[in-house]
Structures are given as C-alpha cells and as structure tokens.
Design a protein around this motif. Sequence first.
Motif, PDB file in Angstrom:
ATOM      1  N   HIS A 262       0.940  -1.024   0.096  1.00 37.06           N
ATOM      2  CA  HIS A 262       0.128   0.057   0.154  1.00 37.06           C
ATOM      3  C   HIS A 262       0.832   1.102   0.091  1.00 37.06           C
ATOM      4  N   LEU A 263       0.509   2.326  -0.675  1.00 45.60           N
ATOM      5  CA  LEU A 263       1.168   3.523  -0.644  1.00 45.60           C
ATOM      6  C   LEU A 263       0.147   4.663  -0.170  1.00 45.60           C
ATOM      7  N   VAL A 264       0.661   5.667   0.702  1.00 48.27           N
ATOM      8  CA  VAL A 264      -0.391   6.673   1.254  1.00 48.27           C
ATOM      9  C   VAL A 264       0.521   7.703   0.984  1.00 48.27           C
TER      10      VAL A 264
ATOM     11  N   LEU B 147      -4.401  12.052  12.907  1.00 42.78           N
ATOM     12  CA  LEU B 147      -4.255  11.204  14.033  1.00 42.78           C
ATOM     13  C   LEU B 147      -4.506   9.828  13.888  1.00 42.78           C
ATOM     14  N   GLY B 148      -5.702   9.492  12.980  1.00 42.92           N
ATOM     15  CA  GLY B 148      -5.933   8.100  12.558  1.00 42.92           C
ATOM     16  C   GLY B 148      -4.729   7.372  11.870  1.00 42.92           C
ATOM     17  N   HIS B 149      -4.254   8.416  10.727  1.00 37.83           N
ATOM     18  CA  HIS B 149      -3.132   7.792  10.189  1.00 37.83           C
ATOM     19  C   HIS B 149      -1.849   7.595  11.192  1.00 37.83           C
ATOM     20  N   VAL B 150      -1.492   8.295  12.085  1.00 35.38           N
ATOM     21  CA  VAL B 150      -0.530   7.965  13.148  1.00 35.38           C
ATOM     22  C   VAL B 150      -0.585   6.566  13.748  1.00 35.38           C
ATOM     23  N   GLU B 151      -2.017   6.596  14.115  1.00 32.58           N
ATOM     24  CA  GLU B 151      -2.606   5.228  14.936  1.00 32.58           C
ATOM     25  C   GLU B 151      -2.266   4.129  13.957  1.00 32.58           C
TER      26      GLU B 151
ATOM     27  N   ASN C 210      -0.306   3.730  11.320  1.00 35.01           N
ATOM     28  CA  ASN C 210       1.411   3.341  11.295  1.00 35.01           C
ATOM     29  C   ASN C 210       1.852   2.466  12.375  1.00 35.01           C
ATOM     30  N   ARG C 211       1.103   2.809  13.416  1.00 30.36           N
ATOM     31  CA  ARG C 211       1.731   2.244  14.904  1.00 30.36           C
ATOM     32  C   ARG C 211       1.122   0.709  14.980  1.00 30.36           C
ATOM     33  N   GLY C 212       0.312   0.324  14.025  1.00 30.35           N
ATOM     34  CA  GLY C 212      -0.548  -0.948  14.188  1.00 30.35           C
ATOM     35  C   GLY C 212      -1.546  -1.012  15.086  1.00 30.35           C
ATOM     36  N   ARG C 213      -2.044   0.417  15.337  1.00 29.49           N
ATOM     37  CA  ARG C 213      -3.324   0.338  16.316  1.00 29.49           C
ATOM     38  C   ARG C 213      -4.513   0.753  15.723  1.00 29.49           C
TER      39      ARG C 213
ATOM     40  N   PHE D  46      -8.203   5.287   3.600  1.00 33.17           N
ATOM     41  CA  PHE D  46      -7.311   4.586   4.850  1.00 33.17           C
ATOM     42  C   PHE D  46      -8.216   3.494   5.377  1.00 33.17           C
ATOM     43  N   LEU D  47      -9.351   3.811   5.455  1.00 34.07           N
ATOM     44  CA  LEU D  47     -10.310   2.568   6.333  1.00 34.07           C
ATOM     45  C   LEU D  47     -10.197   1.418   5.220  1.00 34.07           C
ATOM     46  N   GLY D  48     -10.204   1.862   3.929  1.00 37.83           N
ATOM     47  CA  GLY D  48     -10.311   0.597   3.098  1.00 37.83           C
ATOM     48  C   GLY D  48      -8.990  -0.278   3.223  1.00 37.83           C
ATOM     49  N   ILE D  49      -7.896   0.612   3.271  1.00 34.72           N
ATOM     50  CA  ILE D  49      -6.663  -0.161   3.475  1.00 34.72           C
ATOM     51  C   ILE D  49      -6.832  -1.324   4.710  1.00 34.72           C
ATOM     52  N   ILE D  50      -7.221  -0.697   5.947  1.00 36.75           N
ATOM     53  CA  ILE D  50      -7.301  -1.410   7.241  1.00 36.75           C
ATOM     54  C   ILE D  50      -8.035  -2.942   6.989  1.00 36.75           C
ATOM     55  N   HIS D  51      -9.319  -2.430   6.213  1.00 35.56           N
ATOM     56  CA  HIS D  51     -10.163  -3.709   5.970  1.00 35.56           C
ATOM     57  C   HIS D  51      -9.130  -4.506   4.926  1.00 35.56           C
ATOM     58  N   GLN D  52      -8.727  -4.162   3.948  1.00 39.39           N
ATOM     59  CA  GLN D  52      -7.764  -5.041   3.241  1.00 39.39           C
ATOM     60  C   GLN D  52      -6.543  -5.856   3.859  1.00 39.39           C
ATOM     61  N   ASP D  53      -6.055  -5.109   4.668  1.00 37.72           N
ATOM     62  CA  ASP D  53      -5.089  -5.696   5.658  1.00 37.72           C
ATOM     63  C   ASP D  53      -5.596  -6.894   6.464  1.00 37.72           C
ATOM     64  N   ARG D  54      -6.918  -6.604   6.730  1.00 35.37           N
ATOM     65  CA  ARG D  54      -7.599  -7.812   7.686  1.00 35.37           C
ATOM     66  C   ARG D  54      -8.040  -8.687   6.852  1.00 35.37           C
TER      67      ARG D  54
END
Length: 788
Positions: free
Chosen positions: A6-8, A139-143, A145-148, A172-180
């Motif tokens: 993923h690139l952001v 702030l969501g992006h910071v979290e 990147n920290r895996g939270r 960004f929310l899509g990326i999290i779902h994709q990683d899951r």
Amino acid sequence: MTGSRHLVWFARLDQFDDSREQMETASVVTVDEALRQAVEHHRAGRMAEAERIYRAILEQVPHHPDANHNLGLIAVHFGKAEPALPYLRAAVAARPGAAAFHAGLANALMVLGRVDEAESCHRQALAIDPDLPDANVALGHVEQNRGRTDEAVALYRRAIAVRPDFAEPLMFLGIIHQDRGELDEAIALYRRAIAAAPGFTLAHYNLGLALHAQNRLDEAIDALRRAVELKPDFAEALNLMGGTLWALGRYRDSIDCYDRILEFRPDFAKGYHNKGNSLRDMGRPEEALACFQRALDIDPNLAEPLNSMGRTLEDLGRLDDALDCYRRAAALRPDLSETRNNMGNVLMGTGRYDEAVIHYLDAVDLNLKSASAHRNLLSAILFHPGWTLERRYAEHRRFEDLHARPHYPSTVSFANPPDPDRRLRVGYLSSDFRGHSVARNLLPLVHAHDRGRVELFFYANVNRPDAQTLEFQGLADGWRSVVGHDDRQIAEVMRADSIDILVVLAGRFDNNRPLVAAYRPAPVQISFHDPATSGLEVMDAIITDPVLTPRHGRERFAERPIRLPSFYLHAPIDNAPPVTPPPMLRNGYPTLGSFNSPAKLSRDTLVLWAEVMRRLPTARLALKYRNLMSTPSIGARIIAIMAEHGVEAERIELLGSVDGVAEHLALYDRIDVALDPFPFNGSTTTFEALWMGVPVVTLPGEAMLGRWTASILTPLKLTGLIAASSAGYVDICERLCADSDGLTALRSGLRDRIVASPLCDAKAKARHMERIYRALWRRWCATRNRRP
C-alpha cells in the motif's frame, strides 16, 4: 510475480482560518481587507501574491494569528516545513483556542518526521474540536502506522461522519479492511473514495490491489490503468498492472508495463525481475536470465530474482546451476517457502529423494497455505522408496485437511436436470492440453467420444498454447481458458456451464488444479491419469485397471477405484523411424537402456541394474532423458552407485542431447532391452520403447505408480517381461540377451502387436469411459438428495 504494498500520500490541510480578531485603531479595516485579499489568492492557488500580503500584514501586526498560520501553510506547501514552524507556533500562541492552528502545526511536524510532537498537536486540536475532520484523519494515520488499527478506525469513522464524502479517510479505512482480509469491505470503501474524488490516484491503485487479491484480474487492470493515467510515472501501479497481465498470460502486454517503468526508473529491480518472468514464460530464457541478473546487480540482496533465475536454469536443464541459485536465495531469505519448494524440485530431478522431501516438508511448514509445495511433496513421496503405503495415504489426507476441506460446501445443490439417460456434459480440467504425455493419451479418447452421448468442455490452464492446444480447441463444444483464475473462479465457471461430469487430469503434476474439485462444481467428479489417490473425499472415482489396482490390494484411495479392462491409450506414432534389428547383432554385445527421468532412477533401481550388468559382463548401459543426463551431479550419482556395485564408468553412456520426437525415437536403435525403474515405473517411455520394438523389463510394486508398465505389457500378452522378484528381473534380462533370434522376432512384431491391442483402440476405450460416466451419473441421479 513480485508483490506491491500500500502507498499513502497524506494531503496537507487546505483550510484557511479567515476569522477576524478585533484590531486596534484605524488600522483594523486595512489589515482586515488585506487578509481577505490574501485568503482569496491563497484559495485560488496564487501563492506568491498571498505570501506577499501575509508578510505585509505581519510587518504591521507581527503576532497576527491568521497571517502567521496561513504563511506557515504556504511554506509547508513549498516543502519548507522547518521555516514554517515559527509562523505556525506564533499562530497557536496568539490563538490557542483555534483547533485548525494546532492541526496545521501538527502537519508541519509530521512532514519533518517528528511524529510524537505532531500527535500531541493533533490531540490538542481534537480536544478543542473533536469533530475536526483533518485532525481525525491525521491522527488516525499515526495510529494506523503504529499498528493500532482499532483506534485508527474510530478516528476515520468520526471524520467520515462529519464529511461523508471525505476521500482520504475512506481510502485509509479501506486499507485497514484489506489488511484484515476483508476485501469486499475494502473495495466498497475504495469505490466511495473514488466517487468523492475521481482524481484520487492512490484510491484507484489500492482498488486495483484489492481486486487483484480477489483474483478479479480484468477489473484490477481497469483500476490500475486509471491510476497510471492520473500519474504516468507511478512505478508501483505499472508494476502491479504488469503482474496482473502476466497472471492472465498476457506476457507481451506485461513487458510493455515493465519497459515503461524502466524508462523513468532504470534502477527499479522489481521491474527487471518481473520482466524476466514474462520473458521466461514466453520461451525466451536467455533474455530472462539477463533481466534477473540486472535485478541482482541493482540489489544483490533480493531472493526473488534468484528463485526466478533458478527456475529458468531448470528449464534449460542446468540443474546444478539452478540449485546454486536456490541455495543463495535460501541464505538471503531462509523463511521463504518458495525457495524450499524450488530446491525440492531440483533435488527430485536429480534423484536425491531424501533431501527433496525434507525441503518440501520445510516449504509446507513455512507456508501451510502453499498447496503448490504440498502437491510437489505428494509427487515426491511416490518416488521415495522409504514412504510406506500407509504414510503416503496419510500425507494425502493431510493435504485434504489443509487445502481442500476448508472449501468444502456444507450443502450443495445443482441445477443440472437429473435425467439418467440424457446427453452428458463432461468437463476436462488440465494444464496439459499441449505437447505433453497426458495430451497424447487423451487426444485419441477425445476424437473417439460419441458426441451424441457426451458434449465436451475443456478448462485449460495452458500458459503457452501450441498445435496440440489448437487440436483440443477444435474438438471442444466449449473451450475455457482458465489462466489467471483461482480455484473458486474455475468452479464457478464450471457451474455456470452446468458440467455433469468433471474429470481432473493428472491433478498432482505440473500446473494442474485438483483443488477446483473442493468447491464441488459438478455432481460427479473423477480423477484420471493420476498415479495415486487425490486424497479428496469429494472426488467420487479414480480411473484405473485390474493390473494398476488389483482387487483387495493394500493401497488406499479416498476415491472409489473404477477399473477399465486396460488403462493405457496412445495413438500410433506416425513419424517414428522404422524398427531395426537388435543392435547386439552389429555390436557384438547387448546394450541395456532407459530413457526415463533421473527422478525415477532410485538407488534400489540402480543397484538392481548393476546386478543385471554383472550378470551380463559385456553389456553396456545407455541412459537418456532430454539433456539432463549431462548434468554433472546426475551423472556423478549414477556412476558412483554403479561403481559401488562393480560396474565401471566406461560401460555407462549418458546421452545428453535434446532431440525432436523422430530423433529421440531413433536412439532406440541403440537399445536391445529397456529397463523399467521402480518404485515409479515408466509410462510414455515404456510405450515409446515398445513402439520401437524394444522389450521393457519391469518389476511391479504394490502401489499403482509401480504397476504402470505391467499394465501396458499385460494387454500385449507380454507378461513374460513382468518380473516377480529382483532375481527374476535379472533372469529376464539375461534370457532376452542370450536369445538374439527370439529378440529379433519379438522386436520385428511388436509394433503390429501394439496397433492391434487395446493400447491403440480409442473407440473401445471411449465406449468404456462413457459407460463409466453414465453409471456414475445414474448413481448421482438416484442419490442426489443424500449428500453433496
């Protein structure tokens, strides 16, 4: 192909706070008007004009919050985050209650990599205004990147609640779902982001990535093409598009993608690596090797180009060089399952079963999802004399548990009309509809099928079609290229085609796809041309014959063995040279030979052949398989084992040339008696030797894989060539070589005997197969409601 990540790109804030503070004296109106003009320029992108006015304001009012804040934003916009900090801090100091000012300072700190300070500023902004969209996203992006990710999801959702069309948090929310692994949810979010911002390049890229992960390759290409249109130098998107085209077998188009990357990124190692893979699959191995080497020149620490280089060297028969590549790759990435699998392949090819099986087991342990490595293990243990029947069967069932059972449907229904007597739609699934031994066995059957009883569909996982591919295609009622499809997608195509009988050909070998059967795409599923059980309980039957699988034998099958009168079928070889007299008549000594793969030359086989050579002290031994016998490690192994048992190297001839079919068959002019290996017998090699008039001596084993030659000899009424023991094997060879007249007569009549036998009777074989199909179909019709 090499994967992509993923690139952001995090967009800077483009909000500008033009609220007004009460100014002192008569200068209030002048500064206020100036600020209004500066903000108009700023929003219109006229940065130089805006900056000039902001600076003029600060000359009059040095602590003006809006001018300081907006001047800081301009500095960040032009990549001057460090000089921006004093202005942004001054704005915060002058108006500490402005959430946007804290957020602007946070963004500058983020650009400078000062994440902890940036996070603190974002939290201050949200303490003032919890719904500030940009601060929530940042702030969501910071979290994230920290895996939270749970915390990041909450922040993104808050931003979206305030601005439902805010593209960045949607992506960004899509990326999290994709990683899951929640790909459907990810794709829906990417599409929302694109609807909100059609020019959002990364949303198109990540959509392509998710579609690729779902194997929706054509859709993925569309998304990636749009990303590249928006950003023509987007190397990662071009690389993934190239890989997707490669997966679809569109090798030339994939090379175009890689060449575009390398025009502006000549140091992009992945581009060279992936271009090399496409060239290899196009049959251009030397160019492929040059690309792999260029990738390694750029980055010597990449294991993937070494793996690809090894596979290409294998294609060229340079097995020792291939093994060296894999060892280098394993040193770089000991955790890479692919490398262990590849090492197993080479070691199998050189007959080193113990080492090969260890590497395959390691490959499976490193990646329990690697069905490819596990299929190779299932093949390897058939060659390995140390694996008992019980242990082999258990490993096949473990394959089922790991790779097939998770996909078994709990219930299944079919729209196929359950008419027991109607015309049946038969689907053949294979990667071998090309110049391959399985194709040569199947083509006569296909030609002879009664098309009033069956219609034939072919599901071809063939990357490089050839003349035999076209012949199959011309005989098909339905032809489906399934290159680039995953197992589930192939099953869906079969269901849409209403296949009644699925026939999986040689499932464990090559690029075949036995796990399609796990999805139960057809009411009846059959394994054909596989020398052992598939291990899958959803496979209803395996086709065999009474010699291959005697009744009451000890070998176990997950399927029901259904026995043809005889199994093997091959068309007469039209371009074969004529049969010649035994070469011993002109040489004065007998020549024994085998043109089987070195993988089949087990130690026990070579030891027995050495005993034959000792019994026949003037005999020579000729071995050939493509060009592999010239591989130093293969030749050294064979000669060493034979030497241990008293056979001099001078009596062994290792033939290393690569020939056409006619030239290959002509070499049988040099062989008096062909020796069959064990525990895995010859098949095509046996037929070709017999066709050239050369008798084949075999020692059957307990398992199907060790009875192939006996199955071919029995319908020819040549059971005298089937030994009951090792001593009997030696005796048969000695007897044949001692009777030149008998050998001459046998040799001269073999071809006619084959033509008149069931081995070439395609019509009879087709009728037998159609009766099997019909019987299994009627059984399903009668029991269709009992189980899947």
